[in-house]
Design an enzyme around this catalytic site. Structure first.
Site, PDB file in Angstrom:
ATOM      1  N   SER A 115       0.852  -1.186   0.000  1.00  0.00           N
ATOM      2  CA  SER A 115       0.000   0.000   0.000  1.00  0.00           C
ATOM      3  C   SER A 115       0.889   1.237   0.000  1.00  0.00           C
ATOM      4  O   SER A 115       1.995   1.215   0.539  1.00  0.00           O
ATOM      5  CB  SER A 115      -0.844  -0.001   1.264  1.00  0.00           C
ATOM      6  OG  SER A 115      -1.422   1.264   1.457  1.00  0.00           O
ATOM      7  N   SER A 116       0.357   2.327  -0.556  1.00  0.00           N
ATOM      8  CA  SER A 116       1.155   3.560  -0.558  1.00  0.00           C
ATOM      9  C   SER A 116       1.352   4.110   0.853  1.00  0.00           C
ATOM     10  O   SER A 116       2.227   4.943   1.077  1.00  0.00           O
ATOM     11  CB  SER A 116       0.503   4.619  -1.454  1.00  0.00           C
ATOM     12  OG  SER A 116      -0.817   4.869  -1.029  1.00  0.00           O
ATOM     13  N   CYS A 117       0.570   3.613   1.837  1.00  0.00           N
ATOM     14  CA  CYS A 117       0.730   4.130   3.203  1.00  0.00           C
ATOM     15  C   CYS A 117       1.963   3.568   3.900  1.00  0.00           C
ATOM     16  O   CYS A 117       2.256   3.953   5.024  1.00  0.00           O
ATOM     17  CB  CYS A 117      -0.519   3.881   4.032  1.00  0.00           C
ATOM     18  SG  CYS A 117      -0.717   2.179   4.524  1.00  0.00           S
ATOM     19  N   TYR A 125      -1.186  -0.774  10.168  1.00  0.00           N
ATOM     20  CA  TYR A 125      -1.358  -1.440   8.871  1.00  0.00           C
ATOM     21  C   TYR A 125      -0.069  -1.317   8.051  1.00  0.00           C
ATOM     22  O   TYR A 125       0.382  -2.280   7.418  1.00  0.00           O
ATOM     23  CB  TYR A 125      -2.526  -0.763   8.153  1.00  0.00           C
ATOM     24  CG  TYR A 125      -2.856  -1.289   6.789  1.00  0.00           C
ATOM     25  CD1 TYR A 125      -3.451  -2.528   6.627  1.00  0.00           C
ATOM     26  CD2 TYR A 125      -2.607  -0.521   5.657  1.00  0.00           C
ATOM     27  CE1 TYR A 125      -3.787  -2.991   5.364  1.00  0.00           C
ATOM     28  CE2 TYR A 125      -2.937  -0.979   4.399  1.00  0.00           C
ATOM     29  CZ  TYR A 125      -3.533  -2.219   4.256  1.00  0.00           C
ATOM     30  OH  TYR A 125      -3.863  -2.675   3.007  1.00  0.00           O
ATOM     31  N   LYS A 184       2.305  -4.248   6.456  1.00  0.00           N
ATOM     32  CA  LYS A 184       2.588  -4.331   5.017  1.00  0.00           C
ATOM     33  C   LYS A 184       4.094  -4.273   4.745  1.00  0.00           C
ATOM     34  O   LYS A 184       4.603  -4.958   3.845  1.00  0.00           O
ATOM     35  CB  LYS A 184       1.856  -3.208   4.276  1.00  0.00           C
ATOM     36  CG  LYS A 184       0.356  -3.435   4.176  1.00  0.00           C
ATOM     37  CD  LYS A 184       0.056  -4.611   3.254  1.00  0.00           C
ATOM     38  CE  LYS A 184      -1.410  -4.897   3.092  1.00  0.00           C
ATOM     39  NZ  LYS A 184      -1.679  -6.072   2.271  1.00  0.00           N
ATOM     40  N   HIS A 243     -13.141   3.349   2.765  1.00  0.00           N
ATOM     41  CA  HIS A 243     -12.270   4.407   2.226  1.00  0.00           C
ATOM     42  C   HIS A 243     -13.140   5.511   1.641  1.00  0.00           C
ATOM     43  O   HIS A 243     -14.339   5.332   1.426  1.00  0.00           O
ATOM     44  CB  HIS A 243     -11.352   3.838   1.139  1.00  0.00           C
ATOM     45  CG  HIS A 243     -10.341   2.874   1.669  1.00  0.00           C
ATOM     46  ND1 HIS A 243     -10.623   1.532   1.798  1.00  0.00           N
ATOM     47  CD2 HIS A 243      -9.072   3.043   2.103  1.00  0.00           C
ATOM     48  CE1 HIS A 243      -9.555   0.927   2.304  1.00  0.00           C
ATOM     49  NE2 HIS A 243      -8.605   1.809   2.495  1.00  0.00           N
TER      50      HIS A 243
HETATM   51  O1  GFB Z   1      -9.798   6.814   1.946  1.00  0.00           O
HETATM   52  P1  GFB Z   1      -9.195   7.232   3.230  1.00  0.00           P
HETATM   53  O2  GFB Z   1      -9.816   6.702   4.468  1.00  0.00           O
HETATM   54  O3  GFB Z   1      -7.676   6.853   3.092  1.00  0.00           O
HETATM   55  O4  GFB Z   1      -9.264   8.850   3.354  1.00  0.00           O
HETATM   56  P2  GFB Z   1      -6.247   7.433   3.472  1.00  0.00           P
HETATM   57  C1  GFB Z   1      -8.741   9.689   2.383  1.00  0.00           C
HETATM   58  C2  GFB Z   1      -9.033  11.131   2.717  1.00  0.00           C
HETATM   59  O5  GFB Z   1     -10.430  11.347   2.528  1.00  0.00           O
HETATM   60  C3  GFB Z   1      -8.722  11.576   4.151  1.00  0.00           C
HETATM   61  C4  GFB Z   1     -10.961  12.057   3.624  1.00  0.00           C
HETATM   62  O6  GFB Z   1      -8.163  12.863   4.131  1.00  0.00           O
HETATM   63  C5  GFB Z   1     -10.096  11.584   4.789  1.00  0.00           C
HETATM   64  O7  GFB Z   1     -10.179  12.504   5.888  1.00  0.00           O
HETATM   65  N1  GFB Z   1     -12.391  11.741   3.752  1.00  0.00           N
HETATM   66  C6  GFB Z   1     -13.400  12.621   3.560  1.00  0.00           C
HETATM   67  C7  GFB Z   1     -12.945  10.567   4.115  1.00  0.00           C
HETATM   68  N2  GFB Z   1     -14.582  12.060   3.823  1.00  0.00           N
HETATM   69  C8  GFB Z   1     -14.330  10.767   4.147  1.00  0.00           C
HETATM   70  C9  GFB Z   1     -15.170   9.677   4.513  1.00  0.00           C
HETATM   71  O8  GFB Z   1     -16.379   9.772   4.610  1.00  0.00           O
HETATM   72  N3  GFB Z   1     -14.548   8.487   4.765  1.00  0.00           N
HETATM   73  C10 GFB Z   1     -13.188   8.330   4.678  1.00  0.00           C
HETATM   74  N4  GFB Z   1     -12.654   7.126   4.901  1.00  0.00           N
HETATM   75  N5  GFB Z   1     -12.384   9.371   4.369  1.00  0.00           N
HETATM   76  C11 GFB Z   1      -5.901   4.998   4.104  1.00  0.00           C
HETATM   77  C12 GFB Z   1      -5.156   4.212   5.143  1.00  0.00           C
HETATM   78  O9  GFB Z   1      -5.614   6.303   4.330  1.00  0.00           O
HETATM   79  O10 GFB Z   1      -5.439   4.736   2.807  1.00  0.00           O
HETATM   80  C13 GFB Z   1      -5.074   2.788   4.779  1.00  0.00           C
HETATM   81  O11 GFB Z   1      -5.741   4.443   6.393  1.00  0.00           O
HETATM   82  C14 GFB Z   1      -4.747   2.551   3.319  1.00  0.00           C
HETATM   83  O12 GFB Z   1      -4.109   2.219   5.576  1.00  0.00           O
HETATM   84  C15 GFB Z   1      -5.515   3.452   2.384  1.00  0.00           C
HETATM   85  O13 GFB Z   1      -3.381   2.718   3.092  1.00  0.00           O
HETATM   86  C16 GFB Z   1      -5.071   3.385   0.940  1.00  0.00           C
HETATM   87  O14 GFB Z   1      -5.546   7.631   2.167  1.00  0.00           O
HETATM   88  O15 GFB Z   1      -6.242   8.617   4.367  1.00  0.00           O
END
Ligand code: GFB
Length: 327
Positions: A114-116, A143, A147, A186
């Protein structure tokens, strides 16, 4: 560099671990045109957190190729709230699948990261060489550590035993078969669902987490599945390889795109009590491009397909707890 003398999947037995997840199911769809035999195991048949059961299943089914798409995954909130699940379950599954694959003599294994895994303040766009050069983003370090361990296992088996185990690092994925849980998903699935429900309810406004300023790169899962098959055929190296689309967008602009695709016309309100996570995560995907692969689904078109899939009820609404693959 790293180009394998083309590996032929024709006639091979290919085990897709995590075939019910968004990534695994896309890989199964993509492998249908490769003239190989695809092997899968339901969770009732095989619990990948169990070491002996995993080894026995692999001994009985004898795959020659393994795509390791099984993982406990979730968005920013799930990662933050379930550190034990994200660290320990992912470590257990990786260790069991990778070690058993070595034991039974699997010829090629593709591990999905993952890119994280890259540092929170990595140089952008993020090259593979940024790995372990700085502290991780705290919301997903559990996580990420799991990974990183998985990709290190692949490197270790290659170094000590010469196993042809490789690792790919996808950017943020979305598409068919995503998990639409309101809190654990996500951002693409979360917003598709929230905007859809707001449209039906004629709600005047909808909340979007964070400030809207973080930048994310989104890749359609069908493109990623295509990259997985490409790498199985063409890549052999101990170095992980990034897989991105180059489609970078702010969360605010992304939310507006999703609202447009869904047909929601109300107001978007940014809830700054929710975390932003890492400020920017754009992968440098020049290595895979030099090998001859690139993504070909536009974000607009991919989101339209994802919304259609949601409307057909194909998305899952899982609690954190199932093994559904996605990074
Ligand atoms: O998709 P997401 O949870 O992944 O969030 P990450 C991406 C961005 O979208 C963050 C915003 O800045 C969130 O604050 N966001 C806005 C939301 N509204 C929402 C919402 O309703 N739900 C969610 N989930 N986000 C994950 C990692 O990080 O990326 C994992 O936690 C994994 O480990 C994945 O690597 C690819 O990019 O922030």
């Amino acid at each position: 560099m790293t180009r394998a003398s083309t590996y032929d999947l024709g006639g091979k037995r290919v085990f897709v671990a995590g075939h019910r997840g968004m990534v695994g199911s896309a890989v199964v769809r993509r492998l249908a045109s490769e003239h190989c035999t695809v092997l899968t195991a339901d969770r009732r048949e095989l619990d990948l957190t169990k070491q002996e059961a995993t080894l026995k299943w692999l001994e009985d089914n004898r795959p020659e190729v393994v795509v390791h798409a099984a993982a406990k995954v979730g968005g920013i909130a799930a990662n933050n709230n379930f550190p034990v699940d994200f660290l320990c379950d992912n470590l257990a599954v990786e260790l069991n699948v990778i070690r058993a694959s070595h034991t039974i003599g699997v010829r090629r294994l593709l591990f999905l990261g993952s890119s994280c895994i890259y540092p929170k303040h990595a140089k952008q766009p993020i090259a593979e060489s940024e790995l372990l050069t700085g502290p991780l983003e705290p919301t997903n370090e559990w996580y990420a550590i799991a990974k990183i361990a998985g990709l290190k296992m692949c490197q270790a088996y290659r170094r000590q035993y010469g196993d042809d185990f490789i690792s790919a690092m996808p950017t943020n994925l979305y598409g068919r078969g995503d998990n639409y849980h309101p809190d654990h998903s996500h951002v693409p699935a979360a917003l598709i669902r929230r905007f859809h429900e707001a449209k039906i309810a004629k709600a005047p406004s909808v909340s979007v987490w964070g400030t809207g300023t973080p930048l994310r790169e989104f890749l359609n899962v069908e493109d990623f599945a295509d990259a997985c098959v490409f790498l199985l055929k063409n890549y052999s190296s101990d170095l992980p390889i990034n897989v991105g689309s180059g489609d970078e967008v702010s969360i605010a602009d992304f939310a507006a795109m999703v609202a447009h695709v869904v047909g929601y016309e109300g107001k978007l309100i940014f809830d700054t009590s929710k975390p932003d996570g890492t400020p920017r995560k754009l992968l440098d995907s020049s290595k895979i491009r030099e090998l001859g692969w690139r993504a070909n689904t536009s974000l607009q078109a991919g989101l339209a397909v994802a919304y259609e899939d949601f409307l057909k009820g194909h998305g899952r609404h899982l609690e954190v707890g199932g093994y559904y693959a996605r990074t």
